[in-house]
Scaffold this motif. Structure first.
Motif, PDB file in Angstrom:
ATOM      1  N   CYS A  35      -7.566 -57.795 -24.631  1.00  0.00           N
ATOM      2  CA  CYS A  35      -6.868 -58.167 -25.859  1.00  0.00           C
ATOM      3  C   CYS A  35      -5.532 -57.432 -25.883  1.00  0.00           C
ATOM      4  CB  CYS A  35      -7.691 -57.802 -27.090  1.00  0.00           C
ATOM      5  SG  CYS A  35      -6.853 -58.171 -28.671  1.00  0.00           S
ATOM      6  N   ALA A  36      -4.436 -58.177 -25.910  1.00  0.00           N
ATOM      7  CA  ALA A  36      -3.096 -57.597 -25.985  1.00  0.00           C
ATOM      8  C   ALA A  36      -2.723 -57.378 -27.446  1.00  0.00           C
ATOM      9  CB  ALA A  36      -2.085 -58.521 -25.317  1.00  0.00           C
ATOM     10  N   VAL A  37      -2.243 -56.179 -27.751  1.00  0.00           N
ATOM     11  CA  VAL A  37      -1.762 -55.842 -29.097  1.00  0.00           C
ATOM     12  C   VAL A  37      -0.248 -55.700 -29.009  1.00  0.00           C
ATOM     13  CG1 VAL A  37      -1.912 -54.235 -31.020  1.00  0.00           C
ATOM     14  CG2 VAL A  37      -3.924 -54.654 -29.595  1.00  0.00           C
ATOM     15  N   GLY A  44       2.571 -50.392 -35.754  1.00  0.00           N
ATOM     16  CA  GLY A  44       1.249 -49.797 -35.899  1.00  0.00           C
ATOM     17  C   GLY A  44       0.406 -49.837 -34.639  1.00  0.00           C
ATOM     18  N   LYS A  45       0.991 -50.241 -33.518  1.00  0.00           N
ATOM     19  CA  LYS A  45       0.218 -50.417 -32.283  1.00  0.00           C
ATOM     20  C   LYS A  45      -0.376 -49.094 -31.786  1.00  0.00           C
ATOM     21  CE  LYS A  45       3.598 -52.099 -29.821  1.00  0.00           C
ATOM     22  NZ  LYS A  45       4.690 -51.783 -30.803  1.00  0.00           N
ATOM     23  N   THR A  46       0.453 -48.083 -31.646  1.00  0.00           N
ATOM     24  CA  THR A  46      -0.038 -46.799 -31.153  1.00  0.00           C
ATOM     25  C   THR A  46      -0.990 -46.164 -32.150  1.00  0.00           C
ATOM     26  OG1 THR A  46       1.868 -46.371 -29.719  1.00  0.00           O
ATOM     27  CG2 THR A  46       0.674 -44.454 -30.532  1.00  0.00           C
ATOM     28  N   THR A  47      -0.715 -46.296 -33.427  1.00  0.00           N
ATOM     29  CA  THR A  47      -1.630 -45.767 -34.446  1.00  0.00           C
ATOM     30  C   THR A  47      -3.001 -46.406 -34.330  1.00  0.00           C
ATOM     31  OG1 THR A  47       0.191 -45.306 -35.977  1.00  0.00           O
ATOM     32  CG2 THR A  47      -2.013 -45.483 -36.925  1.00  0.00           C
ATOM     33  N   LEU A  48      -3.053 -47.682 -34.028  1.00  0.00           N
ATOM     34  CA  LEU A  48      -4.335 -48.356 -33.838  1.00  0.00           C
ATOM     35  C   LEU A  48      -5.130 -47.692 -32.718  1.00  0.00           C
ATOM     36  CD1 LEU A  48      -6.338 -50.665 -34.343  1.00  0.00           C
ATOM     37  CD2 LEU A  48      -4.977 -52.077 -32.775  1.00  0.00           C
ATOM     38  N   VAL A  86      -5.733 -44.103 -22.469  1.00  0.00           N
ATOM     39  CA  VAL A  86      -4.585 -43.696 -21.658  1.00  0.00           C
ATOM     40  C   VAL A  86      -3.353 -43.781 -22.549  1.00  0.00           C
ATOM     41  CG1 VAL A  86      -3.180 -44.151 -19.618  1.00  0.00           C
ATOM     42  CG2 VAL A  86      -5.649 -44.565 -19.542  1.00  0.00           C
ATOM     43  N   PRO A  87      -2.837 -42.639 -23.004  1.00  0.00           N
ATOM     44  CA  PRO A  87      -1.727 -42.669 -23.959  1.00  0.00           C
ATOM     45  C   PRO A  87      -0.410 -43.070 -23.312  1.00  0.00           C
ATOM     46  CG  PRO A  87      -2.198 -40.421 -23.319  1.00  0.00           C
ATOM     47  CD  PRO A  87      -3.255 -41.271 -22.678  1.00  0.00           C
ATOM     48  N   GLU A  88       0.548 -43.377 -24.138  1.00  0.00           N
ATOM     49  CA  GLU A  88       1.898 -43.682 -23.653  1.00  0.00           C
ATOM     50  C   GLU A  88       2.419 -42.502 -22.841  1.00  0.00           C
ATOM     51  OE1 GLU A  88       6.319 -44.216 -25.624  1.00  0.00           O
ATOM     52  OE2 GLU A  88       4.584 -44.980 -26.733  1.00  0.00           O
ATOM     53  N   GLY A  89       3.000 -42.812 -21.675  1.00  0.00           N
ATOM     54  CA  GLY A  89       3.507 -41.754 -20.814  1.00  0.00           C
ATOM     55  C   GLY A  89       2.466 -41.191 -19.860  1.00  0.00           C
ATOM     56  N   ALA A  90       1.268 -41.769 -19.866  1.00  0.00           N
ATOM     57  CA  ALA A  90       0.178 -41.461 -18.929  1.00  0.00           C
ATOM     58  C   ALA A  90      -0.503 -40.115 -19.214  1.00  0.00           C
ATOM     59  CB  ALA A  90       0.647 -41.507 -17.477  1.00  0.00           C
ATOM     60  N   GLY A  91       0.274 -39.027 -19.416  1.00  0.00           N
ATOM     61  CA  GLY A  91      -0.333 -37.749 -19.767  1.00  0.00           C
ATOM     62  C   GLY A  91      -1.033 -37.041 -18.629  1.00  0.00           C
ATOM     63  N   ILE A  92      -0.660 -37.334 -17.391  1.00  0.00           N
ATOM     64  CA  ILE A  92      -1.273 -36.619 -16.270  1.00  0.00           C
ATOM     65  C   ILE A  92      -0.699 -35.207 -16.199  1.00  0.00           C
ATOM     66  CG2 ILE A  92      -1.683 -38.734 -14.982  1.00  0.00           C
ATOM     67  CD1 ILE A  92       0.720 -37.959 -13.221  1.00  0.00           C
ATOM     68  N   ILE A  93      -1.402 -34.329 -15.489  1.00  0.00           N
ATOM     69  CA  ILE A  93      -0.954 -32.943 -15.328  1.00  0.00           C
ATOM     70  C   ILE A  93      -0.280 -32.827 -13.973  1.00  0.00           C
ATOM     71  CG2 ILE A  93      -1.665 -30.522 -15.287  1.00  0.00           C
ATOM     72  CD1 ILE A  93      -4.097 -31.362 -16.982  1.00  0.00           C
ATOM     73  N   LEU A 160      -5.179 -48.843 -23.497  1.00  0.00           N
ATOM     74  CA  LEU A 160      -3.960 -48.607 -22.719  1.00  0.00           C
ATOM     75  C   LEU A 160      -2.746 -48.716 -23.634  1.00  0.00           C
ATOM     76  CD1 LEU A 160      -4.661 -50.709 -19.482  1.00  0.00           C
ATOM     77  CD2 LEU A 160      -4.801 -48.228 -19.746  1.00  0.00           C
ATOM     78  N   ASP A 161      -1.955 -47.658 -23.701  1.00  0.00           N
ATOM     79  CA  ASP A 161      -0.778 -47.644 -24.560  1.00  0.00           C
ATOM     80  C   ASP A 161       0.483 -47.687 -23.707  1.00  0.00           C
ATOM     81  OD1 ASP A 161       0.965 -47.470 -26.655  1.00  0.00           O
ATOM     82  OD2 ASP A 161       0.252 -45.548 -27.413  1.00  0.00           O
TER      83      ASP A 161
END
Length: 237
Positions: A35-37, A44-48, A86-93, A160-161
């Motif tokens: 489902c694409a948001v 409100g996409k990221t808040t969802l 998986v947040p925006e920007g991936a968030g890997i270390i 997936l953001d």
């Protein structure tokens, strides 16, 4: 939207102070589907996604995965129940190696070795670079690593953001194809937030368009792509 849905959101409300970022959002996603948001910045996409994954507390409404009410669960509990974000920007270390990043995603699982092996099967490039620092990876490879780390907890639904953020068009196409194939091969359910509406709808089964915290349009991906009036009004293409 979807009958026999694996995932449901019912009348979800979430606020930042006096501003309602989500105002009565309801949607459902069938098992094994995407489902694409979609929507403009501030829709409100990221808040969802943050509310679903427990990073943001809902004011009211309900979030369901199968018969399990997720609404008040802490993020670590949600991971064990099958929700991966998986947040925006991936968030890997970036200071850790590829494999160290992947192992972080499945620390609590007893089948880590088998899960790691299956993740490498999905992403052969990560196996090739398993001992390299994550800082050495390209943008597309970092997104693969972020998705692979999320898959280490064997989720039922993947949030997936903006996975295509900052990627070249070819890398975006490859990533979207990979997400579609992943769902086809594993039955994974995906809630995909994207600014690149055309790319997202090209792999999605269904889509919703958020506008100022409410759902403006909800339909199959094919019909959304073919609705010129809707695309011009809400998606800018």
């Amino acid at each position: 939207m979807s009958e026999n849905a694996l995932f449901r959101v019912e009348d979800l409300v979430a606020s930042y102070g006096a501003v309602k970022a989500l105002n009565g959002v309801s949607l459902s996603v069938a098992e094994g589907s995407i489902c694409a948001v979609l929507g403009a910045n501030g829709a409100g996409k990221t808040t969802l996604l943050r509310t679903v994954s427990g990073l943001k507390r809902a004011d009211s409404g309900r979030i369901w995965l199968g018969d399990t009410d997720l609404t008040r669960c802490a993020p670590e509990r949600l991971a064990r129940l099958g929700v991966a974000h998986v947040p925006e920007g991936a968030g890997i270390i970036v200071e850790l190696t590829v494999e160290e990043n992947l192992r972080l995603g499945g620390l609590w699982r007893s089948d880590r070795a088998a899960t790691l092996s299956s993740t490498y099967d999905l992403f052969p490039i990560l196996r090739e670079r398993r001992n390299q620092p994550a800082s050495n990876l390209s943008g597309g490879e970092r997104q693969m690593l972020a998705i692979g780390r999320a898959l280490m907890c064997r989720p039922r639904i993947l949030l997936l953001d903006e996975p295509s953020l900052g990627l070249a068009p070819m890398a975006t196409r490859q990533l979207m194809d990979l997400i579609r194939q992943l769902c086809a091969d594993t039955g994974l359910t995906v809630l995909l937030v994207e600014q690149n509406a055309n790319s997202a709808l090209s792999i999605a089964d269904e889509g919703v368009v958020l506008n100022l915290g409410t759902i403006a349009v909800s339909d199959t991906a094919d019909r959304l792509l073919s609705d010129d009036q809707m695309r011009h009004a809400y998606l800018g293409f």
